[in-house]
Enzyme design. Structure first.
Site, PDB file in Angstrom:
ATOM      1  NE  ARG A 231     -10.388  -4.162  -0.595  1.00  0.00           N
ATOM      2  CZ  ARG A 231     -11.081  -3.293   0.486  1.00  0.00           C
ATOM      3  NH1 ARG A 231     -11.473  -2.166   0.168  1.00  0.00           N
ATOM      4  NH2 ARG A 231     -11.043  -3.937   1.661  1.00  0.00           N
ATOM      5  CD  GLU A 260      -5.164   1.793  -1.401  1.00  0.00           C
ATOM      6  OE1 GLU A 260      -5.138   1.269  -0.314  1.00  0.00           O
ATOM      7  OE2 GLU A 260      -6.023   1.707  -2.340  1.00  0.00           O
ATOM      8  CG  HIS A 279      -8.232   2.606   1.129  1.00  0.00           C
ATOM      9  ND1 HIS A 279      -7.641   1.438   0.750  1.00  0.00           N
ATOM     10  CD2 HIS A 279      -9.463   2.223   1.656  1.00  0.00           C
ATOM     11  CE1 HIS A 279      -8.311   0.392   0.578  1.00  0.00           C
ATOM     12  NE2 HIS A 279      -9.481   0.758   1.117  1.00  0.00           N
TER      13      HIS A 279
END
Length: 318
Positions: A231, A260, A279
């Site tokens: 993460r 992000e 991601h």
């Protein structure tokens, strides 16, 4: 049972999938946070990827929050969340995809694939040698479903594997498992590190300048590398950038970031020996269908009084 879907972009598509999987249930989709906040008191089951910054004390009918991903940091901590509410995620559902992506990134760094792609674009034929992963030491930080599978693959490739987990216990393929207080010692043993940690108050910023310094290259391991598929927020990105620019780290590959999408102006885009992955480590085929399957299974379990799958420890944050 009343089911509510909350997603800023794909709520209608998710709503349709939920209706198909759970016919006979009342399903409502929300796309705006103010809708969720206003209607929280009527929600019994919430299906969402993220729902931060709410006062959950008014969720008096809420029984389950089913998350659309493995991490719970998009929800927790949840101020005022009633004690009886269960939170479930997709932990382990996409472990194969995420672990394979981590190993692919590590192999790409080890075999110089970014250099090959750049030289192909330049039509330059220039061979170079690289060291195999076999015989090197891999440190896996976070030995949950993803990390444990990374460890097994690493061992199958002939790597010596050490690991770090919150509660040290034996893991297949891992020679030695240490606790968080021995993180720097574990990294100091390693030629490569793969980070698979969830984001919690205890892991935020854990991979900092000191951790990267422990992984620094030495004469016997001149190309220490780091892969992050856990993460964003676990890794100190400024410290990583400095280590890459100064040549104190042989390379890195990040699939998750503090912010992000990664902003176009971020210096990470141009960092030397860094692979930026948007991601996608856990994005497998049929992602939505499998997430809805997890929701449907847990809703049926609620109806029938059975234990739920994928439960999150709300206190621990994962």
């Amino acid at each position: 049972m009343r089911l509510h879907v909350y997603h800023a972009r794909a709520a209608p598509r998710i709503e349709a999938a939920v209706r198909e999987a759970l016919p006979g249930h009342d399903v409502t989709a929300w796309t705006r946070p103010e809708e969720l906040a206003a209607g929280l008191g009527e929600v019994e089951v919430l299906f969402t990827a993220t729902a931060p910054g709410l006062d959950w004390s008014g969720a008096t009918r809420l029984r389950l929050v089913q998350l659309m991903g493995a991490g719970a940091d998009g929800l927790l901590p949840a101020d005022g969340l009633p004690a009886g509410v269960q939170v479930a995620g997709l932990r382990g559902v996409f472990a194969a995809e995420a672990s394979e992506h981590a190993i692919a990134l590590l192999l790409a760094l080890a075999r110089g694939l970014p250099t090959l792609v750049a030289r192909q674009a330049e039509r330059r034929w220039r061979p170079f040698a690289s060291a195999p992963l076999e015989g090197s030491t891999l440190c896996v930080v976070g030995l949950g479903a993803i990390g444990a599978r990374v460890a097994r693959i690493g061992a199958a490739l002939g790597m010596r594997v050490v690991g770090v987990r919150r509660r040290p216990a034996p893991v297949a393929g891992v020679e030695r498992v240490r606790g968080p207080d021995e993180l720097l010692d574990a990294l100091a043993e390693a030629d490569h590190a793969v980070i698979t940690l969830p984001l919690t108050p205890g892991t935020r910023g854990l991979i900092d300048a000191d951790a990267l310094a422990a992984l620094r290259p030495t004469p016997t391991r001149p190309t220490a590398r780091l892969v992050q598929v856990g993460r964003g927020g676990v890794l100190d990105e400024a410290a990583l950038l400095a280590a890459l620019r100064d040549g104190r780290l042989g390379g890195a590959a990040l699939d998750v970031f503090e912010e992000e999408p990664l902003p176009p102006e971020s210096p990470l885009w141009d960092a030397p020996n860094l692979i930026v992955s948007p991601h996608l480590a856990g994005l497998g085929l049929r992602y939505l269908e499998r997430a809805v399957e997890a929701l449907a299974d847990n809703v049926r379990s609620l109806d029938e009084g059975r234990p739920l799958r994928g439960l999150v420890d709300v206190g621990a944050g994962y």
